[in-house]
Design a protein around this motif. Structure first.
Motif, PDB file in Angstrom:
ATOM      1  N   LYS A   1       0.838  -1.213   0.000  1.00 47.82           N
ATOM      2  CA  LYS A   1       0.000   0.000   0.000  1.00 47.82           C
ATOM      3  C   LYS A   1       0.867   1.254   0.000  1.00 47.82           C
ATOM      4  O   LYS A   1       0.558   2.229  -0.685  1.00 47.82           O
TER       5      LYS A   1
ATOM      6  N   LYS B   1      -4.800  -1.734  -6.598  1.00 51.51           N
ATOM      7  CA  LYS B   1      -5.742  -1.153  -5.634  1.00 51.51           C
ATOM      8  C   LYS B   1      -7.049  -1.932  -5.588  1.00 51.51           C
ATOM      9  O   LYS B   1      -7.612  -2.139  -4.510  1.00 51.51           O
TER      10      LYS B   1
ATOM     11  N   SER C   1      -8.579  -3.943  -2.072  1.00 50.00           N
ATOM     12  CA  SER C   1      -9.697  -3.280  -1.362  1.00 50.00           C
ATOM     13  C   SER C   1     -10.839  -4.216  -1.106  1.00 50.00           C
ATOM     14  O   SER C   1     -10.884  -5.332  -1.441  1.00 50.00           O
TER      15      SER C   1
END
Length: 121
Positions: free
Chosen positions: A85, A117, A121
């Motif tokens: 991240k 990403k 998520s």
């Protein structure tokens, strides 16, 4: 000189050693030159990109898309999801910086960031 997968894999290897303080940056760039004939300026750029990714900081010299993907994947494998991240933040900052230079955008690298990403998520 085209930066091939053989070259960027070796760059990652040396950049990681620099990050872990096992060798210094000059030694790493000299080794990349002597082993692969890589331009020392480019070698420094690839090492710097890794350092910036591990610190979540913007870098200003672009590494190729395949190298970016390789670096992100191996940062995830070597250091974990939290470090990934942080690296994604750095790459995102780099693509925004580059886009603001007025020379176009780094769409393929932006797509790699978006892909990672989505997967975390």
């Amino acid at each position: 000189m085209k930066i091939t997968s053989e070259i960027f894999i070796r760059c990652y290897y040396y950049a990681k050693k620099v990050y872990q303080r096992q060798i210094d940056r000059t030694t790493a760039t000299n080794n990349l030159f002597s082993e692969l004939g890589m331009n020392q300026g480019s070698a420094g750029d690839y090492i710097e990109a890794f350092g910036s990714m591990t610190n979540g900081e913007r870098y200003t010299r672009t590494i190729n898309t395949e190298a970016t993907r390789y670096y992100l994947e191996n940062i995830k494998n070597d250091f974990g999801l939290d470090q990934l991240k942080i690296a994604l933040k750095a790459v995102d900052l780099h693509t925004k910086y580059y886009g603001n230079l007025g020379r176009g955008h780094l769409r393929s690298i932006e797509n790699v960031v978006d892909e990672y990403k989505e997967n975390i998520s």
